[in-house]
Design a protein around this motif. Structure first.
Motif, mmCIF file in Angstrom:
data_model
loop_
_atom_site.group_PDB
_atom_site.id
_atom_site.type_symbol
_atom_site.label_atom_id
_atom_site.label_comp_id
_atom_site.label_asym_id
_atom_site.label_seq_id
_atom_site.Cartn_x
_atom_site.Cartn_y
_atom_site.Cartn_z
ATOM 1 N N CYS A 35 41.256 38.164 36.999
ATOM 2 C CA CYS A 35 42.624 37.655 36.944
ATOM 3 C C CYS A 35 43.483 38.439 35.949
ATOM 4 C CB CYS A 35 42.609 36.180 36.548
ATOM 5 S SG CYS A 35 44.261 35.477 36.426
ATOM 6 N N HIS A 38 44.907 35.790 32.860
ATOM 7 C CA HIS A 38 44.166 35.195 31.748
ATOM 8 C C HIS A 38 42.928 36.060 31.525
ATOM 9 C CE1 HIS A 38 41.449 33.274 34.733
ATOM 10 N NE2 HIS A 38 40.642 33.065 33.718
ATOM 11 N N CYS A 56 44.285 31.747 41.323
ATOM 12 C CA CYS A 56 43.242 31.953 40.330
ATOM 13 C C CYS A 56 42.618 30.603 40.017
ATOM 14 C CB CYS A 56 43.799 32.582 39.061
ATOM 15 S SG CYS A 56 42.562 32.614 37.746
ATOM 16 N N GLY A 58 40.575 30.160 37.730
ATOM 17 C CA GLY A 58 40.346 30.071 36.285
ATOM 18 C C GLY A 58 41.527 29.438 35.586
ATOM 19 N N CYS A 59 42.724 29.998 35.809
ATOM 20 C CA CYS A 59 43.878 29.481 35.074
ATOM 21 C C CYS A 59 44.783 28.632 35.955
ATOM 22 C CB CYS A 59 44.672 30.628 34.447
ATOM 23 S SG CYS A 59 45.380 31.783 35.629
HETATM 24 ZN ZN LIG Z 1 43.757 33.320 35.963
#
Ligand SMILES: [Zn+2]
Length: 583
Positions: A35, A38, A56, A58-59
């Protein structure tokens, strides 16, 4: 009539747009990447060509091509629209005034200024002299065009008068970094009597300028270089000169040559070394390194490095080393910069780049040639230069190798070197890199537990549509309106395409569908079990919410001394508790 937004979406493919910024890897029917928004090691950033979205996990950021460009360029919607319209070859006619942002006015000013400078180089008397000078230095005519090199006339109000005549206000010209107001209040051009190098952002839009004198001036106080100061568009710590034109070649060659000057870059580039960027003589910043890392982790520097000095250049190189770049140094013949060497002997330049030494080899060689390793003072000086360099190696095994090497060459014990290494403090510590986390990541609105379970439920049902019958009609009414809508549609059309949903729901649906696609390796029976537990958890959350609401109502009724209402509510409350215990 089709809107420009839809037309752009039709013409541009999301994978193409995203991969012009970051490296994508195929993952089934989707693509994945580390990503860019982040910091992470394992890629959780996905692009779905089928759905034309990115997300994403993740974030939590995600969206369409416009959202991606907004995010990665750090611009407003209007600017993202313009960038993508240009890419798609879509002309934006009669733009709505709310989209003409301040930034856009400044981009226009920079573009017009470039045209003005280009014309001066071709047509004015001293412009022609400047052009002659550049051609004599070995810059080809086609390069002048490619890099849009121009000339700023030696007058106080050449450019600013021109821009004013084009309906741009003085304040705007000043904001673009092209004009200044003197203490006495008169307005004048920042760039006067200089060769002008426009500075491009990643999308080849001009955001700033570098100007240099080319004739020996009588007045020695005149600075050799003048640059655009920090503006809304131009932040020198975020720009790498030439990266817009080099990024494809950098990715293809999987390395990037770093030089310091504009002419170094232009000369090397016109000789066929197009995977090259210029740091413009300032230290590489964490931001620039982060952008470079999207394209390659291999850097070859081709500039003078003072191994012992604490120069800006060296600090940037230290930071790159710390961030795990593979750094090599092309050592050039004494006294020649890349532009000179390319002009003199391009084959020799090619060899120097090919034979670039690893940064550690380079440091070892130059340090040992500079100090006497036989004397105690020499040993001390050598360790002073090399210990921080060794300490910065992120890989322990590689570090061990160089500790061994130093011990051998200094004839010192490895334990002693390791002991000294512990004492070394690095000023370029990783906090600079960590500080890169975008602020907004830290205060993302967190979803409620109910939202999370509802979304998970949809993902599970998309993976196993045969479970749709498990969701009872009565329960659907308790869901949030978006999820309710998606579930009802899913029940009506089990092979639901996002197109059948209301437009404001397609984003959420696509994200959930993408999540269902990329999650692998759960068995059907586990999906069913998890679906059940999501449903029962939603049920008890619903009951809890109801109980909370009734308690509030009871309090209110008590305040109003409404005994009948209190009684009714208490009855309802007890009934719910009873039901809850039975489940
Ligand atoms: Zn991310």
């Amino acid at each position: 009539m089709i809107s420009p937004i839809d037309e752009i979406k039709e013409r541009l493919d999301i994978t193409e747009v995203v991969s012009s910024y970051i490296k994508l890897q195929k993952a089934g029917i989707n693509y994945r990447a580390v990503c860019p928004f982040h910091s992470e090691k394992k890629p959780s950033f996905f692009v779905s060509p089928n759905r034309q979205i990115w997300h994403c996990f993740g974030c939590g950021k995600g969206g369409d091509i416009f959202g991606f460009v907004k995010e990665i360029e750090g611009v407003e919607f209007g600017d993202a629209l313009r960038i993508l319209a240009q890419k798609a070859g879509v002309e934006l006619k009669r733009q709505p005034p709310e989209l003409i942002t301040e930034r856009q006015r400044l981009y226009e000013i920079c573009e017009l200024a470039t045209r003005f400078f280009e014309k001066q180089l071709e047509e004015s008397k001293s412009g022609k002299e400047a052009k002659q000078y550049l051609l004599e230095r070995g810059i080809k005519g086609e390069s002048l065009k490619k890099w849009r090199i121009g000339y700023a006339p030696d007058v106080w109000q050449g450019l600013s008068d021109f821009l004013n005549s084009q309906n741009y206000k003085k304040e705007e010209v000043e904001k673009a970094g092209l004009g200044l107001t003197s203490e006495k209040g008169s307005f004048y051009d920042r760039f006067r009597g200089r060769i002008i190098f426009p500075i491009f952002d990643l999308n080849s839009q001009i955001v700033g300028f570098g100007g240099r004198v080319f004739k020996e001036k009588d007045n020695k106080e005149i600075a050799k270089y003048v640059n655009t100061p920090q503006t809304i568009l131009y932040d020198k710590s975020r720009i790498l000169y030439g990266l817009d034109k080099a990024k494809v070649e950098i990715r293809r060659n999987n390395y990037c040559i770093l030089v310091e000057g504009y002419t170094d870059l232009i000369m090397a580039s016109q000789a066929g070394f197009e995977n090259i960027v210029s740091t413009s003589g300032t230290a590489l910043t964490p931001f620039q390194l982060k952008i470079l890392k999207r394209y390659t982790e291999n850097l070859i520097t081709a500039f003078d490095m003072d191994i012992a000095g604490d120069t800006a250049t060296k600090r940037g190189i230290d930071l790159a080393q710390l961030q795990g770049f593979n750094l090599k140094v092309a050592v050039l013949p004494e006294g020649l910069d890349p532009a000179d060497l390319v002009l003199k002997d391009v084959k020799e330049w090619e060899n120097r780049v090919k034979e670039a030494k690893s940064i550690l080899e380079f440091y070892f060689e130059s340090t040992f040639s500079k100090f006497d390793k036989e004397t105690p003072e020499g040993k001390k000086e050598i360790s002073k230069v090399l210990l921080p360099v060794i300490k910065r190696i992120p890989n322990r095994i590689e570090q061990g190798h160089w500790i061994g090497e130093l011990s051998k060459r200094l004839n010192a014990k490895e334990e002693n070197i390791e002991e000294e290494l512990k004492k070394v403090k690095l000023d370029n510590d990783l906090s600079e890199v960590v500080g890169l986390e975008p602020e907004e990541l830290k205060n993302l609105p967190s979803k409620t537990r109910k939202q999370l379970i509802e979304e998970r439920l949809v993902i599970l049902l998309l993976k196993a549509p045969s479970n749709l019958g498990m969701v009872k009609k009565e329960q659907i009414t308790c869901f949030s309106s978006e999820i309710r809508e998606i579930l009802l549609n899913l029940k009506a059309y089990p092979n639901l395409e996002a197109k059948k949903l209301a437009p404001e729901l397609t984003g959420l649906f696509n994200t959930l569908a993408l999540q269902a696609e990329i999650e692998e390796g759960i068995e059907e029976k586990d999906i069913t079990a998890e679906t059940e537990s999501c449903l029962s958890e939603l049920n008890s959350l619903e009951t809890k919410n109801k109980l909370d609401q009734i308690s509030k109502d009871i309090k209110k009724a008590e305040g109003e001394k409404d005994s009948k209402k209190i009684e009714e509510l208490t009855k309802e409350f007890n009934q719910l508790i009873k039901e809850k215990c039975q489940k």
